[in-house]
Structure formats: structure tokens, C-alpha cells
Design a protein around this motif. Structure first.
Motif, short mmCIF file in Angstrom:
data_model
loop_
_atom_site.label_atom_id
_atom_site.label_comp_id
_atom_site.label_asym_id
_atom_site.label_seq_id
_atom_site.Cartn_x
_atom_site.Cartn_y
_atom_site.Cartn_z
N PRO A 149 -9.18 11.68 -7.46
CA PRO A 149 -9.48 11.93 -6.04
C PRO A 149 -8.35 11.45 -5.14
CG PRO A 149 -10.75 10.05 -6.85
CD PRO A 149 -9.99 10.59 -8.03
N ASP A 150 -8.30 11.95 -3.91
CA ASP A 150 -7.23 11.58 -2.97
C ASP A 150 -7.13 10.06 -2.79
OD1 ASP A 150 -6.68 14.20 -2.59
OD2 ASP A 150 -7.59 14.36 -0.59
N SER A 151 -8.27 9.40 -2.77
CA SER A 151 -8.29 7.95 -2.52
C SER A 151 -7.65 7.15 -3.65
CB SER A 151 -9.73 7.48 -2.32
OG SER A 151 -10.48 7.83 -3.47
N HIS A 152 -7.38 7.79 -4.80
CA HIS A 152 -6.82 7.08 -5.95
C HIS A 152 -5.34 7.39 -6.18
CE1 HIS A 152 -10.91 6.04 -6.44
NE2 HIS A 152 -10.84 5.67 -7.70
N VAL A 153 -4.73 8.08 -5.23
CA VAL A 153 -3.29 8.39 -5.35
C VAL A 153 -2.63 8.03 -4.02
CG1 VAL A 153 -1.57 10.19 -5.81
CG2 VAL A 153 -3.82 10.35 -6.87
N TYR A 154 -1.50 7.31 -4.07
CA TYR A 154 -0.85 6.92 -2.82
C TYR A 154 0.45 7.68 -2.64
CZ TYR A 154 0.40 4.15 1.18
OH TYR A 154 0.70 3.78 2.46
N ASN A 155 0.57 8.34 -1.52
CA ASN A 155 1.81 9.06 -1.18
C ASN A 155 2.30 8.65 0.21
OD1 ASN A 155 2.19 10.95 -3.44
ND2 ASN A 155 0.23 11.77 -2.79
N ASN A 156 3.58 8.41 0.34
CA ASN A 156 4.14 8.15 1.68
C ASN A 156 5.48 8.89 1.86
OD1 ASN A 156 5.83 6.61 0.13
ND2 ASN A 156 5.19 4.64 0.98
N ILE A 157 5.74 9.87 0.99
CA ILE A 157 6.99 10.63 1.09
C ILE A 157 7.10 11.33 2.45
CG2 ILE A 157 6.02 12.71 -0.01
CD1 ILE A 157 8.84 13.09 -1.30
#
Ligand code: ACO
Length: 349
Positions: A293-301
Motif C-alpha cells: 500500500p502507499d503508506s508502506h512505501v516512501y518517495n521524495n524524488i
């Protein structure tokens, strides 16, 4: 044998924000193209003078050391991952030792580009497990803005990269099943020239396809830094983007599954996946394949672009600082980059 745990974490990004609209002034590109293909909205560029790969690494290191509750004097080994060192040699690790007035400890530079931080973490983990060191500083830092082709010729590469640094302090933990559970490293040198900066270098065309680096004998005599090299844009990174993309979306999930299998865990056990911030579309493919799920992947690109060796520790820092990583969480770091190199690290926080 104690596991290594991340006792402190820090990051640093330069103040200067460069938007996609800013890049439109230098090359034929558009905010819409960059966002659609990469997810990037803006990146940071270091000051032209006074801010280097090492100085950014030092700022991230200061925060990591502070968060670990120790002083720079207590660090007993430095591992520095970068593809954009201040000098061709010596490496950045010794410059950190000097800048932070540390004792005469060992310092090692790691040259594994986008996988550099995962490789560096793995090296540090082994030193902690063996009992050789107690406080290891691991830094990933890159200053791309100084070495990109800002003409339309270089647009497929230059819009992607940004500057920044991340750092962690590794310490032993006696708590069973906590800290870095395992690391898994891979490479495929057959793809070395697909994502590379050929010069300055000593290859003299040996490895490199002539259409990529065609220097004649007279020119080869003047290698490291010749006018011909500059005329042919050989002093800038080369990337076959579509080939990188195709391989990354296979190898990153493989590395994650390898880490989970080695620890008898499943994708549902992952609390936070920190993928190398190569391209938002790559991260989204990986997320989809792993069913996270989205809440389990971190992106800041979106905010920093691809900061290569710094991307994972910067994302890890932000996820932690935002309270998205808590004690006992299973955190997976996964990378892919030039070499090709790829790998993963599984951590119980
Ligand atoms: N702005 C506008 N147009 C551009 C730009 C740009 N910045 N860059 C390339 N184009 C053009 C090309 O010239 C080409 O035009 P043409 O069809 O008229 O020849 C067209 O866009 C398509 O070019 P491709 O290179 O095929 O573009 P693609 O859709 O593959 O996107 C990209 C390029 C974003 C680099 C993509 O290949 C990619 O994401 N690859 C993965 C590589 C990656 O993420 N690298 C990060 C570093 S490596 C790492 O960290 C793992």
C-alpha cells in the motif's frame, strides 16, 4: 555476534531549489515532460563554491551523530559512498575526518553509485558484527549539479539528478532480532557502459563502444582531460534510460524478495520500503509488483530528484522524522544503479 543498528540518522540538502521551470531556461524540456516521465518537480543544487560532496556529507553526519547521542570523537570508522567525489583522489572519507576533526581513524570510500549507500551499510554491518568497530559513520552524498550537461543534448540525464547527503551512525545492538537483519548485494558488469561517465578514466577506448567514446591515438595520449573529450561531451554522464528502467523494475523487487526470504518474512511484513529514488515510475512499478500500500512505501524524488548515494538515507531520514518508522518496524532499503549494481538491506528498527 551483535547486529548493527542505526543509532542516529541525518540528512542535508542545499538551500537552492531548482524547479523544472528553471531548467526550461537552459534546455528544450518542460515541466510536464519531466513530471510525467520521472515524477520530479524540483531538486536542490549546491552552491558553486563552498559546498561540496564532502561538506554536504559532513552536515548530514553532524545530525546523525547528534541523533545517536555521541560526539564526532567517538566515531571509529568512516564509510563514504559517492560518485561525485571532491577530488578524483583521495576520497571524501579522509576529508570528512579532517573537517570533523576526528581521531586518526580509518576511512573508506565506496564507488557503487545509486547502490552506494546499501553497499556501504553492508560493509559497516560486517565490521560491527565482527566486533571490530563500535561507532561507524556511513555517509551517502552527491553533488551532481557541477557535472551535468545543461544543454538540450544532455536533457535525458540532467533533469533527473539533484544534490544532497544522508548519513547514519551504526552501533552494535544486543537485542535479539533487531537492527540490520541482512544485506544482499549484486552486480552485472555486462551493463557497465549503459549508465556511466567514461572520462576522466584510463580505459583509452578499451571497454567502450566506439560510438560512445571514439578517441583517436593522438587524443588518447592526452587523456585524463582533453579538449576532444569535452567536445564529445565525454565529461558528462551517459545513460541509456529505457534499458536502465527495464532492468531496475526487475532487480529491485528481486532484491526485496531475497531479503524477505532470507529472514523468513513476507511482503506483508514490510512496514516501510525505501526504494532508491531513481524515478517515481520505477518506485511505483516496484510497489505494484510487491503489492504494497502507499503508506508502506516512501518517495521524495518529487522534491529532491535522484541524489544517487544520498537518496536512500535522505528518504529514510524523512520517513523516520515524520514518524512513519517506529521501533520494531520492518524497514527494507532497496537500490539499483550504475554497474549495474543492486541490493537490499532488511532492518528491524
Ligand atoms: N525533456 C524533453 N524531452 C526529452 C527529455 C527531456 N528532459 N529527455 C529525453 N527527451 C526526449 C528524447 O529526446 C526522446 O525524443 P525522440 O523520441 O524525439 O527521440 C523522447 O523524449 C523519449 O526519450 P527516451 O529516452 O526514450 O525517454 P523515456 O520515455 O525512456 O524517458 C527517462 C527517459 C525518464 C530517463 C527514462 O528512460 C527513465 O526513467 N529511465 C530510467 C533511468 C533512471 O531512472 N535513471 C536514473 C538514474 S539511474 C538510477 O538511479 C538507477
Amino acid at each position: 555476534m551483535p547486529n548493527a543498528r542505526i543509532a542516529g540518522i541525518g540528512m542535508y540538502v542545499p538551500e537552492q531549489v531548482v524547479t523544472n521551470f528553471d531548467l526550461e531556461k537552459y534546455m528544450e524540456t518542460s515541466d510536464a515532460w519531466i513530471q510525467e516521465r520521472t515524477g520530479i518537480k524540483e531538486r536542490r543544487y549546491a552552491k558553486r563554491t563552498g559546498e561540496t560532496t564532502t561538506t554536504m556529507g559532513v552536515e548530514a553526519a553532524k545530525l546523525a551523530i547528534k541523533n545517536a547521542g555521541i560526539t564526532a570523537d567517538e566515531i571509529d570508522f568512516i564509510i563514504f559512498a559517492t560518485l561525485s567525489p571532491d577530488y578524483y583522489f583521495p576520497g571524501c572519507g579522509v576529508l570528512v575526518q579532517r573537517a570533523m576533526k576526528m581521531k586518526e581513524i580509518g576511512a573508506l570510500d565506496v564507488r557503487n553509485q545509486c547502490s552506494g549507500f546499501v553497499y556501504a551499510l553492508s560493509v559497516g554491518d560486517q565490521y560491527i558484527r565482527s566486533g571490530m568497530y563500535k561507532n561507524i559513520l556511513v555517509i551517502g552524498s552527491d553533488k551532481h549539479s557541477f557535472g551535468l550537461d545543461f544543454s538540450t543534448r544532455g536533457r535525458n540525464v540532467s533533469v533527473i539528478f539533484g544534490d544532497g547527503a544522508g548519513a547514519v551512525v551504526l552501533q552494535p545492538t544486543e537485542k535479539e532480532g533487531q537492527g540490520i537483519l541482512s544485506t544482499h548485494l549484486h552486480c552485472d558488469g555486462n551493463s557497465a557502459e549503459i549508465l556511466a561517465m567514461y572520462n576522466p578514466g584510463t580505459h583509452a577506448n578499451y571497454w567502450v563502444d566506439e560510438k560512445l567514446a571514439d578517441f583517436d591515438d593522438a587524443e588518447i595520449g592526452q587523456m585524463f582531460m582533453s579538449h576532444a573529450m569535452v567536445d564529445k561531451a565525454q565529461n558528462f554522464p551517459f545513460m541509456d534510460g529505457p534499458s536502465v528502467f527495464k532492468k531496475a523494475i526487475v532487480k529491485i523487487p528481486e532484491a526485496v524478495m531475497e531479503a524477505l526470504d532470507a529472514n523468513k518474512l513476507a511482503t506483508t511484513d514490510i512496514d516501510m520500503l525505501i526504494p532508491h529514488q531513481a524515478n517515481l515510475r520505477i518506485s511505483q512499478f516496484v510497489q505494484q509488483q510487491l503489492g504494497l500500500p502507499d503508506s508502506h512505501v516512501y518517495n521524495n524524488i518529487q522534491r529532491y530528484g535522484n541524489t544517487t548515494a544520498a537518496s536512500i538515507p535522505i528518504a529514510l531520514y524523512e520517513a523516520w522524522a515524520e514518524g512513519k518508522i517506529k521501533e520494531n518496524d520492518i524497514v527494507c532499503l532497496a537500490s539499483f544503479g550504475s554497474g549495474f549494481t543492486w541490493g537490499s538491506a532488511l532492518i528491524r528498527w
